[in-house]
Design a protein around this motif. Structure first.
Motif, short mmCIF file in Angstrom:
data_model
loop_
_atom_site.label_atom_id
_atom_site.label_comp_id
_atom_site.label_asym_id
_atom_site.label_seq_id
_atom_site.Cartn_x
_atom_site.Cartn_y
_atom_site.Cartn_z
N ASP A 218 0.85 -1.18 0.00
CA ASP A 218 0.00 0.00 0.00
C ASP A 218 0.89 1.24 0.00
O ASP A 218 1.90 1.29 0.71
CB ASP A 218 -0.90 0.03 1.24
CG ASP A 218 -1.93 -1.10 1.23
OD1 ASP A 218 -2.23 -1.61 0.14
OD2 ASP A 218 -2.41 -1.45 2.33
N TRP A 227 -3.40 6.54 -2.76
CA TRP A 227 -3.63 7.23 -4.03
C TRP A 227 -4.76 8.24 -3.90
O TRP A 227 -5.73 8.02 -3.16
CB TRP A 227 -4.00 6.23 -5.13
CG TRP A 227 -3.03 5.16 -5.50
CD1 TRP A 227 -3.30 3.82 -5.58
CD2 TRP A 227 -1.65 5.32 -5.89
NE1 TRP A 227 -2.18 3.13 -5.99
CE2 TRP A 227 -1.14 4.03 -6.19
CE3 TRP A 227 -0.79 6.42 -6.00
CZ2 TRP A 227 0.17 3.81 -6.59
CZ3 TRP A 227 0.52 6.20 -6.39
CH2 TRP A 227 0.99 4.91 -6.69
N SER A 228 -4.67 9.28 -4.68
CA SER A 228 -5.80 10.21 -4.77
C SER A 228 -6.95 9.52 -5.49
O SER A 228 -6.75 8.56 -6.24
CB SER A 228 -5.39 11.47 -5.53
OG SER A 228 -5.10 11.15 -6.89
N ASP A 229 -8.16 9.97 -5.24
CA ASP A 229 -9.32 9.38 -5.91
C ASP A 229 -9.18 9.47 -7.43
O ASP A 229 -9.55 8.54 -8.16
CB ASP A 229 -10.61 10.07 -5.46
CG ASP A 229 -10.98 9.75 -4.04
OD1 ASP A 229 -10.49 8.71 -3.53
OD2 ASP A 229 -11.75 10.52 -3.43
N HIS A 230 -8.65 10.61 -7.91
CA HIS A 230 -8.50 10.79 -9.35
C HIS A 230 -7.56 9.75 -9.93
O HIS A 230 -7.88 9.10 -10.95
CB HIS A 230 -7.96 12.20 -9.64
CG HIS A 230 -7.60 12.42 -11.08
ND1 HIS A 230 -8.55 12.65 -12.05
CD2 HIS A 230 -6.40 12.40 -11.73
CE1 HIS A 230 -7.96 12.79 -13.23
NE2 HIS A 230 -6.65 12.64 -13.06
N ARG A 232 -6.55 6.82 -8.57
CA ARG A 232 -7.03 5.45 -8.35
C ARG A 232 -8.11 5.07 -9.35
O ARG A 232 -8.07 3.98 -9.94
CB ARG A 232 -7.54 5.29 -6.92
CG ARG A 232 -8.04 3.89 -6.59
CD ARG A 232 -8.44 3.73 -5.15
NE ARG A 232 -9.47 4.68 -4.75
CZ ARG A 232 -9.26 5.73 -3.98
NH1 ARG A 232 -8.04 5.97 -3.52
NH2 ARG A 232 -10.25 6.55 -3.66
N THR A 233 -9.09 5.92 -9.53
CA THR A 233 -10.20 5.58 -10.42
C THR A 233 -9.75 5.52 -11.88
O THR A 233 -10.36 4.80 -12.68
CB THR A 233 -11.34 6.60 -10.28
OG1 THR A 233 -10.83 7.93 -10.52
CG2 THR A 233 -11.94 6.54 -8.89
N ARG A 234 -8.70 6.24 -12.21
CA ARG A 234 -8.27 6.28 -13.60
C ARG A 234 -7.24 5.21 -13.93
O ARG A 234 -7.21 4.70 -15.06
CB ARG A 234 -7.70 7.66 -13.91
CG ARG A 234 -7.46 7.88 -15.40
CD ARG A 234 -7.15 9.33 -15.69
NE ARG A 234 -6.98 9.56 -17.12
CZ ARG A 234 -6.63 10.73 -17.64
NH1 ARG A 234 -6.41 11.75 -16.85
NH2 ARG A 234 -6.49 10.86 -18.94
N GLU A 269 -5.62 -0.70 -6.46
CA GLU A 269 -6.49 0.26 -5.79
C GLU A 269 -5.79 0.96 -4.63
O GLU A 269 -6.04 2.13 -4.36
CB GLU A 269 -7.74 -0.46 -5.26
CG GLU A 269 -8.70 -0.91 -6.33
CD GLU A 269 -9.59 0.22 -6.83
OE1 GLU A 269 -9.73 1.22 -6.10
OE2 GLU A 269 -10.16 0.09 -7.93
N SER A 270 -4.91 0.23 -3.96
CA SER A 270 -4.28 0.80 -2.77
C SER A 270 -2.77 0.97 -2.90
O SER A 270 -2.14 1.54 -2.00
CB SER A 270 -4.55 -0.10 -1.55
OG SER A 270 -3.99 -1.39 -1.76
N GLU A 342 0.82 12.68 -9.79
CA GLU A 342 0.41 12.21 -8.46
C GLU A 342 1.49 12.44 -7.41
O GLU A 342 1.18 12.79 -6.26
CB GLU A 342 0.08 10.71 -8.53
CG GLU A 342 -0.36 10.08 -7.22
CD GLU A 342 -1.81 10.40 -6.86
OE1 GLU A 342 -2.25 9.97 -5.77
OE2 GLU A 342 -2.50 11.08 -7.65
#
Length: 439
Positions: A218, A227-230, A232-234, A269-270, A342
């Motif tokens: 992690d 990670w930032s949400d941006h 991670r989701t991308r 994800e992490s 990031e």
């Protein structure tokens, strides 16, 4: 996934007397059974699962990596601090011996471009099927008797105690020798759950804590939340290809790197996982234990020098965005560009010297290893100080430990499987020599 189940032996008595009891049906236990069976010793193999070789089959799902073709010195170096101990097993079964063993079972192998050795069919099931056939119907020796769904509970006085889940009863076993091959604690749903640790501890056996090996990590992230949400989701699930990573000496960037290699890994994800991360995992895990965090230095363009990168970054970009400029001049885009945004301070992106330095040495701080249940393998286990050279427990005469139960680790690439097989053979040979006086 198709599981191969040997015909179980039906036991009607609550007590059984055997020559050798092998507890665990992974590669180490099966190899011990193979050697003893061919030598004419009556072997009974017990396993808590409905079928043997489950982790072996899982390892072969993407192509079974049996061993590696590199030279012996380099091969043994892969076992790090335990190279001497594991080297004794490799003296009885090295990489070539693994290929010969597969050949004897009718499975031909080949060397891939990476030097790794695979069965020609790339699958684990045909090899396991042939192996189990030989164990049940040996050309010489005696058949191995299998007892599935028998979970080892420990000892009742000097007898092995098993829970027979299929019959909802217990079974005690008197054995002249016992070979424990119970695995570590990774992939517990396949049978390696580490439940043996307190059992051996109660007998006074020194067991070092089981830890994740060949595992993911992690990331700490800018604010400690990963990670930032941006990002991670991308980018979660995207591979980082053609990168180099290094693990520097702690708090001393001027010393040579403890680990450095080129390859690829995957953003999760992490955090991060994948072959390149697994190869560095021992150093990263140890830094986390010692300092509470670990740092991985990433070279996003390992085939270009710092000077080349700086020259490209400094090239006038006119009205183009930074992302378009770096993609045009350096081929840098996608997840690599995402990582720069990031992890780099905003001011570094606007200063060519700092940006070039980040591209060639982007620091990623890690805050935790993934749980041992998710790891490919484990470190820790039965301490070598409590074992004889033949892998018998010094404080438990005629009881042997093999495979991932022991305190060693190795990277992926065939090294894990080779050492597990070799440890099973080493223990079996010692049983033959010291218990049954056969050489």
């Amino acid at each position: 996934m198709s599981l191969i189940s040997p015909t179980p032996t039906v036991t009607t008595s609550s007590d059984l007397a055997v020559d050798v009891a092998i507890v665990g049906g992974g590669p180490a236990g099966l190899m011990a059974a193979d050697v003893l069976s061919q030598a004419g010793v009556r072997v009974h193999l017990f396993d808590a699962m409905p079928s043997v070789g489950r982790k072996f089959l899982l390892a072969g799902r993407g192509g079974l990596n049996l061993t590696h073709s590199e030279d012996s010195t380099s091969f043994r170096h892969r076992y790090g601090e335990k190279a001497v101990q594991v080297g004794r097993w490799l003296d009885v079964m090295d990489a070539q011996a693994v290929r010969d063993w597969a050949h004897d079972l009718g499975i031909e192998t080949f060397v891939g471009t990476s030097g790794r050795v695979f069965p020609i069919e790339m699958k684990a099931a045909p090899l396991l099927r042939a192996w189990l056939y030989r164990l049940r119907h040996p050309a010489s020796g005696v058949p191995v008797q299998f007892h599935m769904r028998h979970r080892w509970l420990g000892w009742q006085e000097e007898r092995l105690l098993f829970d027979q889940s299929a019959q909802a009863t217990t079974l005690t076993v008197r054995a002249k020798a016992t070979v424990l091959a119970l695995g570590g604690a990774s992939w517990p749903r396949l049978g390696s759950d580490g439940a043996w640790v307190p059992v051996l501890g109660a007998r006074g056996v020194a067991v070092n804590p089981l830890k994740p090996a060949n595992c993911g990590f992690d990331v700490l992230g800018r604010c400690g939340a990963g990670w930032s949400d941006h990002f991670r989701t991308r980018f979660a699930g995207f591979p980082m290809k053609s990168v180099a990573v290094s693990v520097l000496a702690w708090a001393d960037d001027s010393s040579p790197a403890r680990f450095s290699r080129k390859g690829e890994f995957v953003v999760t994800e992490s955090g991060i996982e994948g072959s390149l991360v697994y190869a560095a995992s021992a150093w990263l895990r140890n830094d986390l234990e010692a300092h509470g965090r670990a740092e991985l230095l990433m070279d996003l363009l390992p085939d270009k020098s710092l000077e080349q990168v700086l020259s490209a970054v400094k090239w006038p970009r006119g009205s183009r965005s930074l992302s378009s400029h770096l993609k045009s001049r350096l081929g840098l885009d996608g997840v690599k560009m995402g990582l720069l945004h990031e992890l780099c301070p905003p001011e570094a992106l606007s200063q060519p010297e700092k940006l070039a330095t980040c591209i060639k040495g982007l620091k990623l701080t890690l805050k935790a290893a993934r749980p041992v249940e998710e790891a490919i393998s484990t470190a820790g286990g039965v301490a070598f100080e409590g074992l004889t050279a033949g892998l018998m427990l010094q404080d438990c005469p005629h009881v042997y430990c093999t495979g991932e139960m022991l305190d060693w680790e190795a990277p992926t690439g065939g090294y894990l499987l080779t050492a597990c097989l070799a440890s099973g053979k080493q223990a079996a040979l010692d049983v033959l020599e010291n218990i049954f006086k056969k050489t």
